[in-house]
Design a protein around this motif. Structure first.
Motif, PDB file in Angstrom:
ATOM      1  N   LEU A  66       0.852  -1.186   0.000  1.00 23.18           N
ATOM      2  CA  LEU A  66       0.000   0.000   0.000  1.00 23.18           C
ATOM      3  C   LEU A  66       0.889   1.238   0.000  1.00 23.18           C
ATOM      4  CD1 LEU A  66      -3.035   0.867   0.203  1.00 23.18           C
ATOM      5  CD2 LEU A  66      -2.625   1.140   2.655  1.00 23.18           C
ATOM      6  N   VAL A  67       0.773   2.059  -1.047  1.00 30.73           N
ATOM      7  CA  VAL A  67       1.562   3.281  -1.171  1.00 30.73           C
ATOM      8  C   VAL A  67       0.618   4.426  -1.513  1.00 30.73           C
ATOM      9  CG1 VAL A  67       3.410   4.448  -2.415  1.00 30.73           C
ATOM     10  CG2 VAL A  67       3.599   1.999  -1.910  1.00 30.73           C
ATOM     11  N   ASP A  68       0.522   5.395  -0.598  1.00 31.54           N
ATOM     12  CA  ASP A  68      -0.356   6.552  -0.823  1.00 31.54           C
ATOM     13  C   ASP A  68      -1.770   6.109  -1.184  1.00 31.54           C
ATOM     14  OD1 ASP A  68       1.770   8.270  -0.344  1.00 31.54           O
ATOM     15  OD2 ASP A  68       2.370   8.300  -2.454  1.00 31.54           O
ATOM     16  N   ASP A  69      -2.287   5.151  -0.388  1.00 30.16           N
ATOM     17  CA  ASP A  69      -3.650   4.633  -0.560  1.00 30.16           C
ATOM     18  C   ASP A  69      -3.859   3.904  -1.878  1.00 30.16           C
ATOM     19  OD1 ASP A  69      -4.500   5.580   1.918  1.00 30.16           O
ATOM     20  OD2 ASP A  69      -4.965   7.565   1.094  1.00 30.16           O
ATOM     21  N   LYS A  70      -2.774   3.554  -2.550  1.00 26.18           N
ATOM     22  CA  LYS A  70      -2.878   2.776  -3.777  1.00 26.18           C
ATOM     23  C   LYS A  70      -2.155   1.448  -3.590  1.00 26.18           C
ATOM     24  CE  LYS A  70      -3.270   6.748  -6.871  1.00 26.18           C
ATOM     25  NZ  LYS A  70      -2.715   7.437  -8.063  1.00 26.18           N
ATOM     26  N   LEU A  71      -2.718   0.399  -4.192  1.00 25.77           N
ATOM     27  CA  LEU A  71      -2.118  -0.924  -4.071  1.00 25.77           C
ATOM     28  C   LEU A  71      -1.198  -1.204  -5.258  1.00 25.77           C
ATOM     29  CD1 LEU A  71      -5.038  -3.203  -2.804  1.00 25.77           C
ATOM     30  CD2 LEU A  71      -2.966  -2.553  -1.575  1.00 25.77           C
ATOM     31  N   ILE A  72      -0.058  -1.827  -4.925  1.00 24.49           N
ATOM     32  CA  ILE A  72       0.914  -2.219  -5.940  1.00 24.49           C
ATOM     33  C   ILE A  72       1.238  -3.689  -5.734  1.00 24.49           C
ATOM     34  CG2 ILE A  72       3.270  -1.909  -6.779  1.00 24.49           C
ATOM     35  CD1 ILE A  72       3.105   0.995  -5.931  1.00 24.49           C
ATOM     36  N   VAL A  73       1.213  -4.468  -6.804  1.00 23.63           N
ATOM     37  CA  VAL A  73       1.594  -5.871  -6.735  1.00 23.63           C
ATOM     38  C   VAL A  73       2.958  -6.035  -7.385  1.00 23.63           C
ATOM     39  CG1 VAL A  73       0.427  -6.487  -8.893  1.00 23.63           C
ATOM     40  CG2 VAL A  73       0.901  -8.258  -7.199  1.00 23.63           C
ATOM     41  N   GLU A  74       3.801  -6.864  -6.771  1.00 21.52           N
ATOM     42  CA  GLU A  74       5.149  -7.084  -7.287  1.00 21.52           C
ATOM     43  C   GLU A  74       5.471  -8.566  -7.263  1.00 21.52           C
ATOM     44  OE1 GLU A  74       9.779  -5.656  -6.429  1.00 21.52           O
ATOM     45  OE2 GLU A  74       8.156  -5.098  -5.047  1.00 21.52           O
ATOM     46  N   ASN A  96      -6.281  -2.188  -9.008  1.00 18.12           N
ATOM     47  CA  ASN A  96      -7.474  -1.514  -8.525  1.00 18.12           C
ATOM     48  C   ASN A  96      -8.578  -2.520  -8.215  1.00 18.12           C
ATOM     49  OD1 ASN A  96      -6.570   1.306  -9.027  1.00 18.12           O
ATOM     50  ND2 ASN A  96      -6.514   0.598 -11.156  1.00 18.12           N
ATOM     51  N   HIS A  97      -9.649  -2.004  -7.632  1.00 21.96           N
ATOM     52  CA  HIS A  97     -10.816  -2.836  -7.339  1.00 21.96           C
ATOM     53  C   HIS A  97     -11.295  -3.547  -8.599  1.00 21.96           C
ATOM     54  CE1 HIS A  97     -14.818  -4.073  -6.195  1.00 21.96           C
ATOM     55  NE2 HIS A  97     -15.304  -3.367  -7.193  1.00 21.96           N
ATOM     56  N   GLY A  98     -11.526  -4.850  -8.489  1.00 18.05           N
ATOM     57  CA  GLY A  98     -12.007  -5.636  -9.610  1.00 18.05           C
ATOM     58  C   GLY A  98     -10.929  -6.252 -10.464  1.00 18.05           C
ATOM     59  N   ASP A  99      -9.664  -5.846 -10.281  1.00 19.95           N
ATOM     60  CA  ASP A  99      -8.586  -6.442 -11.069  1.00 19.95           C
ATOM     61  C   ASP A  99      -8.375  -7.896 -10.678  1.00 19.95           C
ATOM     62  OD1 ASP A  99      -8.042  -4.237 -12.596  1.00 19.95           O
ATOM     63  OD2 ASP A  99      -6.377  -3.523 -11.365  1.00 19.95           O
TER      64      ASP A  99
END
Length: 376
Positions: A66-74, A96-99
Motif C-alpha cells: 500500500l503506497v499513498d492509498d494505492k495498491l501495488i503488486v510485485e 485496482n478494485h475488480g482487477d
C-alpha cells in the motif's frame, strides 16, 4: 518500496477493507482474505500472509504493498509468474478494485469490503495456468461474447420433418469447451443462473436473426427457482420471439412442491410459453407432478429409449409410461435416439416427436439455413 508504518496501518484499518477473493486449492468455498498488514506476501511458504498450497506457486511468490492509498503488486522472482488481468508483470504494478491477480495457476479478484458477495462452493482447477483462471474465463464467456449457441433439431415422428430446435451452449474458452465444465465453473462462482439466462437470451437472438422457422426449446438450470425471476426473464424472451413457439424445459431438481409448480405453469402459459419436463425417467418419477400439473411436453430421457428393441421388456415399461402421458393430454418426445432399432420401437409405442443424433447433431443455426436454401 518502503513498508507501511504502524500509523499508516492504523489509518488503513479505519478505511474500507481490501480483500483477495479466489479459489484456493483444497478449499470447498471461495476464500476471501483481508489485506490487514503490508507488505502482504502470498506464496507457498507458511510464513506468508496468504499461503497458497499449489505446487506451481513459489514459496514467496508476490507481494501487495500500500503506497499513498494505492495498491501495488510485485512479483518476487517466481518460477511461473505473476499476472494482472492475464498479463505477466515484471515490474511493480498498480492494481485496482475488480482487477484479477493471478499467481501461476491460482487466481484472485481484488475487492473492497463493500463488494463482498455470499460465499459459494468453489474448487480450484489444476490444469495449465491459463485454464485455471476460472473467474477471468467466465468473464470472457459472459461479458466478451465467447458464447455460441448450437441447435439440435426436433422432428415429428410421422413425417420426420423438423418441428423445432433445442438450444445448447458451446464456447471455445480453454477448459470450458464442454457444457458440463462450463456450468460446473459457473456454479463454483455462483454464476450458474446468470449463465443460464444468458444462454436463453443468446439463443432467441441467434434464431430470430437467422430467420429459420420452428419452435425453440430452452433449458433452465437446476438451481433456478420456479418463481418471479425466471418468469421475468422469460417475459423478455417472449417479447423478442414474436409468434414463435417457445418451450421451457425444467429440471426436476427445480421442483420443490406441486403448488409452486402449478403457479409457475399458469404464469408461463399467460406468456404463451409451453412447459416441458426434461429427462423424464431419471431420478424421481414425477408421476405425481404429471397427474396434478401436466406439462405440454414430456421428454423421455435417452437412458429409457436409446436401447429400446421391439418386444423387449423395457419397451413395455416405456409404453406404459407413454400411455399415461397420452391419457393426460401430454405431447411425448423421445430424446437421445441413435439407432434404427430404437426408432422403430418408439414408432410402435407412438411417440409424436424425436430428438437425437439419428436426426441431427447440435450445430450452428447457419448450417440449417444453408440446408433449407439447398432444398429450396
Amino acid at each position: 518500496m518502503n513498508s507501511s508504518s504502524d500509523t499508516h496501518g492504523d489509518e488503513f484499518a479505519a478505511s474500507p477493507q481490501w480483500l483477495l477473493e479466489g479459489c484456493l486449492p483444497d478449499h470447498e468455498s471461495i476464500s476471501r482474505t483481508p489485506l490487514k498488514t503490508f507488505p502482504f506476501c502470498a506464496g507457498r511458504n507458511s510464513a506468508c500472509e496468504l499461503q497458497v498450497a499449489s505446487p506451481n506457486v513459489s514459496k514467496r511468490h508476490a507481494t501487495l504493498q500500500l503506497v499513498d492509498d494505492k495498491l501495488i503488486v510485485e512479483d518476487l522472482g517466481s518460477t511461473n509468474g505473476t499476472f494482472v488481468n492475464g498479463r505477466s508483470i515484471s515490474q511493480p504494478t498498480f492494481v485496482n478494485h475488480g482487477d484479477l491477480i493471478q499467481l501461476a495457476d491460482v487466481e484472485f479478484r481484488l475487492l473492497l469490503s463493500s463488494e463482498i458477495v455470499p460465499e459459494v462452493e468453489c474448487t480450484n482447477i489444476n490444469y495449465q495456468p491459463e485454464q485455471s483462471w476460472t473467474i477471468s474465463r467466465m468473464h470472457e464467456v459472459l461479458n466478451e461474447g465467447r458464447m455460441t449457441i448450437f441447435f439440435q433439431p426436433i422432428v415429428t415422428s410421422v413425417s420426420r420433418e423438423v418441428f423445432g430446435y433445442e438450444a445448447l451452449v458451446r464456447t471455445d474458452v480453454p477448459g470450458l469447451e464442454s457444457p458440463i465444465a462450463l456450468f460446473d465453473a459457473a456454479s463454483r462462482l455462483g454464476l450458474e443462473i446468470r449463465l443460464s439466462q444468458a444462454c436463453r437470451t443468446e439463443a432467441i437472438k441467434t434464431l430470430e436473426a437467422s430467420g429459420v422457422p420452428g419452435a425453440l426449446f430452452l433449458n433452465t438450470h437446476c438451481h433456478e427457482r420456479l418463481g418471479p425471476e425466471l418468469i421475468e426473464s422469460m417475459r423478455e424472451i417472449r417479447q423478442q420471439a414474436g409468434d414463435r413457439t417457445l418451450v421451457l424445459e425444467i429440471h426436476e431438481e427445480a421442483v420443490t412442491d406441486v403448488d409452486s409448480l402449478r403457479d409457475f405453469a399458469v404464469a408461463l402459459r399467460r406468456l404463451d410459453i409451453k412447459l416441458a419436463f426434461d429427462d423424464f425417467g431419471v431420478g424421481q418419477s414425477r408421476l405425481l407432478e404429471l397427474s396434478q400439473v401436466s406439462p405440454d411436453y414430456l421428454k423421455f430421457d435417452r437412458s429409457l429409449v436409446k436401447d429400446l428393441r421391439q418386444g423387449a421388456a423395457q419397451t413395455g415399461l416405456v409404453a406404459n409410461l407413454h400411455r399415461t402421458a397420452i391419457e393426460l393430454g401430454i405431447t411425448t418426445l423421445a430424446e437421445g435416439l441413435e439407432t434404427p432399432e430404437s426408432i422403430a420401437a418408439c414408432d410402435e409405442i407412438g411417440f409424436t416427436h424425436y430428438q437425437g443424433f439419428a436426426f441431427g447433431r447440435p450445430q450452428p443455426i447457419a448450417n440449417f439455413l444453408s440446408h433449407s436454401l439447398e432444398e429450396g
